[in-house]
Design a protein around this motif. Structure first.
Motif, PDB file in Angstrom:
ATOM      1  N   ASP A  47       0.826  -1.205   0.000  1.00 29.53           N
ATOM      2  CA  ASP A  47       0.000   0.000   0.000  1.00 29.53           C
ATOM      3  C   ASP A  47       0.865   1.261   0.000  1.00 29.53           C
ATOM      4  O   ASP A  47       0.558   2.231  -0.702  1.00 29.53           O
ATOM      5  CB  ASP A  47      -0.912  -0.015   1.223  1.00 29.53           C
ATOM      6  CG  ASP A  47      -1.831   1.181   1.288  1.00 29.53           C
ATOM      7  OD1 ASP A  47      -2.751   1.265   0.455  1.00 29.53           O
ATOM      8  OD2 ASP A  47      -1.631   2.038   2.161  1.00 29.53           O
ATOM      9  N   ARG A  48       1.937   1.245   0.766  1.00 21.94           N
ATOM     10  CA  ARG A  48       2.826   2.413   0.801  1.00 21.94           C
ATOM     11  C   ARG A  48       3.533   2.619  -0.538  1.00 21.94           C
ATOM     12  O   ARG A  48       3.844   3.753  -0.916  1.00 21.94           O
ATOM     13  CB  ARG A  48       3.845   2.248   1.921  1.00 21.94           C
ATOM     14  CG  ARG A  48       3.224   2.370   3.318  1.00 21.94           C
ATOM     15  CD  ARG A  48       4.200   2.002   4.400  1.00 21.94           C
ATOM     16  NE  ARG A  48       3.583   2.145   5.728  1.00 21.94           N
ATOM     17  CZ  ARG A  48       4.041   1.563   6.823  1.00 21.94           C
ATOM     18  NH1 ARG A  48       5.126   0.798   6.770  1.00 21.94           N
ATOM     19  NH2 ARG A  48       3.421   1.733   7.971  1.00 21.94           N
ATOM     20  N   ALA A  49       3.779   1.516  -1.259  1.00 20.56           N
ATOM     21  CA  ALA A  49       4.428   1.636  -2.565  1.00 20.56           C
ATOM     22  C   ALA A  49       3.532   2.292  -3.596  1.00 20.56           C
ATOM     23  O   ALA A  49       4.004   2.774  -4.631  1.00 20.56           O
ATOM     24  CB  ALA A  49       4.872   0.256  -3.052  1.00 20.56           C
ATOM     25  N   LEU A  50       2.227   2.354  -3.331  1.00 16.89           N
ATOM     26  CA  LEU A  50       1.303   2.980  -4.276  1.00 16.89           C
ATOM     27  C   LEU A  50       1.558   4.474  -4.431  1.00 16.89           C
ATOM     28  O   LEU A  50       1.065   5.085  -5.380  1.00 16.89           O
ATOM     29  CB  LEU A  50      -0.146   2.760  -3.817  1.00 16.89           C
ATOM     30  CG  LEU A  50      -0.680   1.328  -3.919  1.00 16.89           C
ATOM     31  CD1 LEU A  50      -2.095   1.253  -3.367  1.00 16.89           C
ATOM     32  CD2 LEU A  50      -0.643   0.839  -5.360  1.00 16.89           C
ATOM     33  N   ALA A  51       2.330   5.044  -3.519  1.00 13.08           N
ATOM     34  CA  ALA A  51       2.639   6.477  -3.623  1.00 13.08           C
ATOM     35  C   ALA A  51       3.402   6.791  -4.912  1.00 13.08           C
ATOM     36  O   ALA A  51       3.317   7.916  -5.421  1.00 13.08           O
ATOM     37  CB  ALA A  51       3.452   6.927  -2.408  1.00 13.08           C
ATOM     38  N   HIS A  52       4.120   5.796  -5.467  1.00 10.02           N
ATOM     39  CA  HIS A  52       4.881   6.074  -6.688  1.00 10.02           C
ATOM     40  C   HIS A  52       4.579   5.094  -7.821  1.00 10.02           C
ATOM     41  O   HIS A  52       5.153   5.201  -8.898  1.00 10.02           O
ATOM     42  CB  HIS A  52       6.392   6.050  -6.398  1.00 10.02           C
ATOM     43  CG  HIS A  52       6.915   4.684  -6.056  1.00 10.02           C
ATOM     44  ND1 HIS A  52       6.865   4.173  -4.783  1.00 10.02           N
ATOM     45  CD2 HIS A  52       7.486   3.726  -6.829  1.00 10.02           C
ATOM     46  CE1 HIS A  52       7.393   2.962  -4.773  1.00 10.02           C
ATOM     47  NE2 HIS A  52       7.762   2.659  -5.995  1.00 10.02           N
ATOM     48  N   LEU A  53       3.672   4.136  -7.590  1.00  8.22           N
ATOM     49  CA  LEU A  53       3.335   3.169  -8.631  1.00  8.22           C
ATOM     50  C   LEU A  53       2.007   3.516  -9.294  1.00  8.22           C
ATOM     51  O   LEU A  53       1.127   4.112  -8.672  1.00  8.22           O
ATOM     52  CB  LEU A  53       3.237   1.758  -8.034  1.00  8.22           C
ATOM     53  CG  LEU A  53       4.529   1.114  -7.528  1.00  8.22           C
ATOM     54  CD1 LEU A  53       4.229  -0.244  -6.905  1.00  8.22           C
ATOM     55  CD2 LEU A  53       5.542   0.963  -8.658  1.00  8.22           C
TER      56      LEU A  53
END
Length: 320
Positions: A131-137
């Motif tokens: 979920d935190r990786a969604l900031a740049h994906l």
């Protein structure tokens, strides 16, 4: 070995760092009494030594170490499910900014497997990092919504109820907006699990949402069965016994049409609950009678409900 555990297989050693002659480094460490060879690879001479070295690493170095090991596991030529899960456990301890789309997909898949095996803590950690990786994906709205649903389930079982509820509400709203009735139904069911019997206002609100979702589901489907079974629970909580009984009959019909063996078992058990609520222990026992040969996870629940029905009917020795 610091990141992975006591033993590192030989196949992973060089993969972690191409710029280092790992074999020569291990020989020097062995000569210094730090590590010893074992059948599966290498291990520290003492657990306390491993802990002392690990304690001296700063947070950034530790994250990079987990990232290197996750990359090495992901690059194995014949990766097993065990390798996928181990890589995801390490990936979950890395900087989310370093996670690409493939690593994101691996985290989500590993989180799903952990959910299936009730490894709630691992699932919560993996899916939260994803979920935190969604900031740049860049991922689809549907992928984001399903991640919210799975993460909400994991967080709930990991005793993080408020955060779980927010995830599930988002998943439910997105499922409805996107026309994904399965996602909406599953998210509503997961929300229903969190509502307690004394929360009358929340029960009424959730019941209305379940009714609305059922109205939009055409015909018989596993999703309709899922929602109908949750309606039974809520109606019983609210003391609306006649409606619960009618819902149980519909659920039994749906289970026979589109359900799995587990669904048929669950629907029969729901029927028995409504019969007990109507003070009809004989009917409850009749509903449970075909399930006498049930084994596995449901067997204990069926036995307990049979015992309750026997108690209500005054058949004390059989209940015992």
């Amino acid at each position: 070995a610091l990141a992975r555990g006591p033993v590192v297989p030989a196949v992973l050693q060089q993969a972690v760092d191409d710029d280092v002659d790992v074999g020569a480094a291990l020989e020097r460490a062995a000569a210094a009494g730090l590590v010893v060879p074992v059948e599966q690879g290498w291990t520290f001479t003492h657990g306390a030594l491993r802990q002392a070295i690990a304690a001296g690493l700063n947070r950034g170095r530790r994250a990079r170490m987990h990232q290197d090991l996750a990359d090495a596991l992901a690059a194995l030529p014949e990766r097993s499910e065990h390798d996928l899960l181990e890589a995801a456990r390490h990936r979950a301890r890395t900087d989310p900014d370093t996670i690409g789309r493939r690593q994101f997909d691996d985290l989500v898949e590993a989180g799903r497997i952990c959910l299936d095996h009730t490894a709630w803590g691992d699932a919560a950690e993996m899916l939260t990092t994803a979920d935190r990786a969604l900031a740049h994906l860049t991922v689809s709205e549907a992928d984001r919504a399903w991640l919210d649903y799975r993460r909400g389930r994991a967080l709930y079982h990991d005793q993080r109820a408020e955060e779980a509820r927010r995830c599930l509400e988002r998943a439910c709203d997105e499922g409805r907006r996107l026309g994904d009735t399965r996602l909406e139904a599953l998210a509503l069911g997961a929300i229903a699990r969190q509502v307690h019997s004394h929360e009358s206002e929340a029960l009424f609100d959730l019941l209305a949402r379940l009714d609305d979702a059922l109205d939009r589901l055409a015909g018989s489907s596993p999703d309709a069965l899922h929602l109908e079974r949750w309606r039974i629970q809520l109606l019983l909580f609210l003391g609306r016994i006649d409606e619960a009984s009618a819902a149980a009959r519909r659920a039994r019909h749906l289970a026979d049409e589109v359900g799995t063996t587990a669904d048929v078992t669950g629907a029969a058990s729901d029927t028995a609950m409504t019969c007990r609520a109507e003070a009809r222990p004989g009917a409850a026992l009749a509903a449970l009678a075909p399930l006498g040969e049930v084994t596995g996870d449901d067997a204990g629940l069926i036995e307990a409900r049979q015992a309750l029905a026997l108690l209500m009917g005054g058949r004390l020795s059989e209940a015992a």
